[in-house]
Write a protein that holds these residues in place. Structure first.
Motif, PDB file in Angstrom:
ATOM      1  N   ARG A   1       5.469   3.071   7.445  1.00  0.00           N
ATOM      2  CA  ARG A   1       5.389   4.514   7.671  1.00  0.00           C
ATOM      3  C   ARG A   1       4.343   5.098   6.737  1.00  0.00           C
ATOM      4  NH1 ARG A   1       8.097   7.819  10.755  1.00  0.00           N
ATOM      5  NH2 ARG A   1       8.416  10.018  10.218  1.00  0.00           N
ATOM      6  N   ILE A   2       3.394   5.819   7.310  1.00  0.00           N
ATOM      7  CA  ILE A   2       2.312   6.427   6.540  1.00  0.00           C
ATOM      8  C   ILE A   2       2.414   7.943   6.692  1.00  0.00           C
ATOM      9  CG2 ILE A   2      -0.185   6.613   6.240  1.00  0.00           C
ATOM     10  CD1 ILE A   2      -0.448   3.847   7.516  1.00  0.00           C
TER      11      ILE A   2
ATOM     12  N   THR B   1      -3.637   2.329  -4.631  1.00  0.00           N
ATOM     13  CA  THR B   1      -4.789   2.994  -5.225  1.00  0.00           C
ATOM     14  C   THR B   1      -5.472   3.829  -4.139  1.00  0.00           C
ATOM     15  OG1 THR B   1      -6.343   1.221  -4.684  1.00  0.00           O
ATOM     16  CG2 THR B   1      -5.128   1.029  -6.772  1.00  0.00           C
ATOM     17  N   ALA B   2      -6.406   4.674  -4.554  1.00  0.00           N
ATOM     18  CA  ALA B   2      -7.125   5.502  -3.585  1.00  0.00           C
ATOM     19  C   ALA B   2      -7.873   4.632  -2.574  1.00  0.00           C
ATOM     20  CB  ALA B   2      -8.098   6.430  -4.305  1.00  0.00           C
ATOM     21  N   THR B   3      -8.460   3.537  -3.045  1.00  0.00           N
ATOM     22  CA  THR B   3      -9.202   2.651  -2.145  1.00  0.00           C
ATOM     23  C   THR B   3      -8.269   1.944  -1.183  1.00  0.00           C
ATOM     24  OG1 THR B   3     -10.937   2.306  -3.790  1.00  0.00           O
ATOM     25  CG2 THR B   3     -10.776   0.685  -2.023  1.00  0.00           C
ATOM     26  N   GLU B   4      -7.119   1.483  -1.667  1.00  0.00           N
ATOM     27  CA  GLU B   4      -6.150   0.807  -0.800  1.00  0.00           C
ATOM     28  C   GLU B   4      -5.594   1.769   0.245  1.00  0.00           C
ATOM     29  OE1 GLU B   4      -4.815  -2.219  -4.398  1.00  0.00           O
ATOM     30  OE2 GLU B   4      -3.538  -0.527  -3.835  1.00  0.00           O
ATOM     31  N   TRP B   5      -5.339   3.010  -0.165  1.00  0.00           N
ATOM     32  CA  TRP B   5      -4.888   4.034   0.789  1.00  0.00           C
ATOM     33  C   TRP B   5      -5.937   4.244   1.878  1.00  0.00           C
ATOM     34  CZ3 TRP B   5      -0.907   7.214   2.258  1.00  0.00           C
ATOM     35  CH2 TRP B   5      -1.250   8.329   3.019  1.00  0.00           C
ATOM     36  N   GLY B   6      -7.194   4.387   1.466  1.00  0.00           N
ATOM     37  CA  GLY B   6      -8.265   4.584   2.433  1.00  0.00           C
ATOM     38  C   GLY B   6      -8.407   3.422   3.385  1.00  0.00           C
ATOM     39  N   LEU B   7      -8.242   2.215   2.873  1.00  0.00           N
ATOM     40  CA  LEU B   7      -8.337   1.014   3.692  1.00  0.00           C
ATOM     41  C   LEU B   7      -7.211   0.955   4.716  1.00  0.00           C
ATOM     42  CD1 LEU B   7      -9.530  -1.786   4.300  1.00  0.00           C
ATOM     43  CD2 LEU B   7      -8.196  -2.681   2.387  1.00  0.00           C
ATOM     44  N   LEU B   8      -5.981   1.199   4.256  1.00  0.00           N
ATOM     45  CA  LEU B   8      -4.833   1.136   5.162  1.00  0.00           C
ATOM     46  C   LEU B   8      -4.908   2.212   6.237  1.00  0.00           C
ATOM     47  CD1 LEU B   8      -2.126  -0.160   5.904  1.00  0.00           C
ATOM     48  CD2 LEU B   8      -1.013   1.414   4.289  1.00  0.00           C
ATOM     49  N   THR B   9      -5.240   3.440   5.855  1.00  0.00           N
ATOM     50  CA  THR B   9      -5.295   4.519   6.847  1.00  0.00           C
ATOM     51  C   THR B   9      -6.449   4.327   7.827  1.00  0.00           C
ATOM     52  OG1 THR B   9      -6.518   5.907   5.263  1.00  0.00           O
ATOM     53  CG2 THR B   9      -4.125   6.221   5.397  1.00  0.00           C
TER      54      THR B   9
ATOM     55  N   ARG C   1     -16.315  -5.395   8.142  1.00  0.00           N
ATOM     56  CA  ARG C   1     -16.375  -5.068   6.720  1.00  0.00           C
ATOM     57  C   ARG C   1     -17.338  -3.901   6.484  1.00  0.00           C
ATOM     58  NH1 ARG C   1     -15.631 -10.557   6.939  1.00  0.00           N
ATOM     59  NH2 ARG C   1     -13.968 -11.409   5.599  1.00  0.00           N
ATOM     60  N   TYR C   2     -18.424  -3.844   7.264  1.00  0.00           N
ATOM     61  CA  TYR C   2     -19.383  -2.749   7.112  1.00  0.00           C
ATOM     62  C   TYR C   2     -18.692  -1.407   7.360  1.00  0.00           C
ATOM     63  CZ  TYR C   2     -23.185   0.477   8.005  1.00  0.00           C
ATOM     64  OH  TYR C   2     -24.009   1.576   7.967  1.00  0.00           O
ATOM     65  N   GLU C   3     -17.933  -1.318   8.438  1.00  0.00           N
ATOM     66  CA  GLU C   3     -17.255  -0.067   8.755  1.00  0.00           C
ATOM     67  C   GLU C   3     -16.285   0.328   7.654  1.00  0.00           C
ATOM     68  OE1 GLU C   3     -15.969   0.547  13.036  1.00  0.00           O
ATOM     69  OE2 GLU C   3     -16.327  -1.608  12.995  1.00  0.00           O
ATOM     70  N   LEU C   4     -15.517  -0.652   7.166  1.00  0.00           N
ATOM     71  CA  LEU C   4     -14.507  -0.356   6.160  1.00  0.00           C
ATOM     72  C   LEU C   4     -15.128   0.056   4.835  1.00  0.00           C
ATOM     73  CD1 LEU C   4     -11.977  -3.207   6.978  1.00  0.00           C
ATOM     74  CD2 LEU C   4     -11.676  -0.765   7.416  1.00  0.00           C
ATOM     75  N   VAL C   5     -16.155  -0.650   4.400  1.00  0.00           N
ATOM     76  CA  VAL C   5     -16.770  -0.297   3.118  1.00  0.00           C
ATOM     77  C   VAL C   5     -17.496   1.037   3.242  1.00  0.00           C
ATOM     78  CG1 VAL C   5     -19.069  -1.373   3.350  1.00  0.00           C
ATOM     79  CG2 VAL C   5     -17.922  -1.348   1.129  1.00  0.00           C
ATOM     80  N   ASN C   6     -18.049   1.327   4.415  1.00  0.00           N
ATOM     81  CA  ASN C   6     -18.730   2.593   4.666  1.00  0.00           C
ATOM     82  C   ASN C   6     -17.747   3.754   4.588  1.00  0.00           C
ATOM     83  OD1 ASN C   6     -20.086   4.810   6.023  1.00  0.00           O
ATOM     84  ND2 ASN C   6     -21.574   3.293   6.741  1.00  0.00           N
ATOM     85  N   ARG C   7     -16.604   3.582   5.229  1.00  0.00           N
ATOM     86  CA  ARG C   7     -15.617   4.662   5.283  1.00  0.00           C
ATOM     87  C   ARG C   7     -14.853   4.819   3.980  1.00  0.00           C
ATOM     88  NH1 ARG C   7     -11.239   6.117   9.974  1.00  0.00           N
ATOM     89  NH2 ARG C   7      -9.936   7.477   8.727  1.00  0.00           N
ATOM     90  N   VAL C   8     -14.437   3.683   3.399  1.00  0.00           N
ATOM     91  CA  VAL C   8     -13.541   3.739   2.252  1.00  0.00           C
ATOM     92  C   VAL C   8     -14.286   3.955   0.939  1.00  0.00           C
ATOM     93  CG1 VAL C   8     -11.793   2.482   0.942  1.00  0.00           C
ATOM     94  CG2 VAL C   8     -11.842   2.300   3.428  1.00  0.00           C
ATOM     95  N   LEU C   9     -15.432   3.268   0.770  1.00  0.00           N
ATOM     96  CA  LEU C   9     -16.141   3.313  -0.498  1.00  0.00           C
ATOM     97  C   LEU C   9     -17.419   4.145  -0.452  1.00  0.00           C
ATOM     98  CD1 LEU C   9     -15.725  -0.421  -1.573  1.00  0.00           C
ATOM     99  CD2 LEU C   9     -14.377   1.545  -2.301  1.00  0.00           C
TER     100      LEU C   9
ATOM    101  N   LEU D   1      -3.978  -5.257  -1.316  1.00  0.00           N
ATOM    102  CA  LEU D   1      -3.099  -4.505  -0.425  1.00  0.00           C
ATOM    103  C   LEU D   1      -2.044  -5.413   0.182  1.00  0.00           C
ATOM    104  CD1 LEU D   1      -2.312  -1.960   1.100  1.00  0.00           C
ATOM    105  CD2 LEU D   1      -4.163  -2.411   2.718  1.00  0.00           C
ATOM    106  N   ARG D   2      -2.451  -6.587   0.624  1.00  0.00           N
ATOM    107  CA  ARG D   2      -1.492  -7.543   1.177  1.00  0.00           C
ATOM    108  C   ARG D   2      -0.428  -7.930   0.149  1.00  0.00           C
ATOM    109  NH1 ARG D   2      -5.837 -11.516   4.222  1.00  0.00           N
ATOM    110  NH2 ARG D   2      -5.655 -10.615   6.331  1.00  0.00           N
ATOM    111  N   HIS D   3      -0.863  -8.118  -1.083  1.00  0.00           N
ATOM    112  CA  HIS D   3       0.083  -8.488  -2.144  1.00  0.00           C
ATOM    113  C   HIS D   3       1.150  -7.413  -2.316  1.00  0.00           C
ATOM    114  CE1 HIS D   3       1.538 -10.279  -5.866  1.00  0.00           C
ATOM    115  NE2 HIS D   3       1.428  -9.089  -6.445  1.00  0.00           N
ATOM    116  N   LYS D   4       0.745  -6.152  -2.254  1.00  0.00           N
ATOM    117  CA  LYS D   4       1.701  -5.057  -2.423  1.00  0.00           C
ATOM    118  C   LYS D   4       2.652  -4.941  -1.239  1.00  0.00           C
ATOM    119  CE  LYS D   4      -1.128  -2.302  -5.562  1.00  0.00           C
ATOM    120  NZ  LYS D   4      -1.788  -0.998  -5.838  1.00  0.00           N
ATOM    121  N   LEU D   5       2.218  -5.430  -0.077  1.00  0.00           N
ATOM    122  CA  LEU D   5       3.084  -5.391   1.106  1.00  0.00           C
ATOM    123  C   LEU D   5       4.035  -6.573   1.154  1.00  0.00           C
ATOM    124  CD1 LEU D   5       0.448  -4.237   3.751  1.00  0.00           C
ATOM    125  CD2 LEU D   5       2.304  -2.858   2.791  1.00  0.00           C
TER     126      LEU D   5
END
Length: 229
Positions: free
Chosen positions: A137-138, A155-163, A175-183, A201-205
């Motif tokens: 649930r997000i 973290t802020a980066t992990e939140w951005g990645l998951l959302t 990876r290009y899309e994700l790094v572009n959007r998140v970072l 992120l996987r470790h935290k899940l």
């Protein structure tokens, strides 16, 4: 909400990204018309700010694709300031038109106005979204993630990645899309940094982390849970 900035001048791209992110938008940016079409095809773009004078694919082709194939609102940004050019752009489906030189603040205000007209009705939905039958649930409003009943601190980066992945479950993000959007980076040399954030992120899940964030070999990552209806 995600805005795609398509502009071949990097300085203008960077300025627009900075102003849009300051106003709370997630931003994808590219100077390539071909890559813009690829990003639009993913379905995670709420609005495109599009320069018509692109080096590889004419901006009018990107505009036609955005309107006909993905129904994405488009704010045209161009040096073509003749009346006939503005009229032609609007007839092709542009939602608004800004000519260079421009005020970045004006562009942001016009982006908000276009989104208010085209998607305002869709923003009344509940801020929290569930995935995998309630396992994940997000909650955007609370900036909170709960997985298998336990709150997950990100973290802020992990939140951005998951959302980013959750925007279109099952859709593969490069990876290009994700790094572009998140970072906010645009250079391929930084793309592998996403791998380390995915690992964390996987470790935290927990033990199901690789089921939630799936790897598509040679392409990128996707959310492995369907969105609850």
């Amino acid at each position: 909400m995600t805005v795609l900035v398509v502009e071949d001048e990097k300085q203008i791209r960077d300025v627009l990204r900075r102003y849009l992110e300051r106003e709370g938008f997630a931003v994808l940016a590219t100077g390539s018309g071909a890559q813009a079409i690829e990003l639009l095809s993913g379905g995670a773009v709420d609005l495109a700010v599009l320069d018509l004078g692109l080096p590889d694919v004419d901006g009018t082709e990107v505009l036609r694709f955005a309107r006909a194939q993905t129904h994405t609102p488009v704010l045209v940004l161009t040096a073509r300031n003749a009346v006939e050019d503005r009229v032609a752009g609007l007839r092709m489906g542009a939602d608004d038109y800004v000519t260079k030189p421009f005020s970045p603040t004006e562009v942001v205000l016009r982006v908000r106005a276009v989104l208010g007209r085209t998607q305002g009705a869709q923003r009344g939905e509940e801020s929290a979204a569930g995935y995998g039958g309630g396992r994940l649930r997000i909650d955007d409003a609370r900036h909170e993630v709960v997985f298998d009943g336990a709150r997950v601190e990100l973290t802020a980066t992990e939140w951005g990645l998951l959302t980013a992945l959750a925007a279109v479950p099952g859709r593969v993000y490069s990876r290009y899309e994700l790094v572009n959007r998140v970072l906010g980076y645009e250079f391929s040399g930084y793309e592998r940094t996403i791998d380390s954030h995915v690992k964390n992120l996987r470790h935290k899940l927990g033990s199901a982390g690789t089921e939630v964030i799936e790897t598509v070999v040679g392409v990128g990552y996707r959310l492995g849970l369907d969105r609850d209806r």
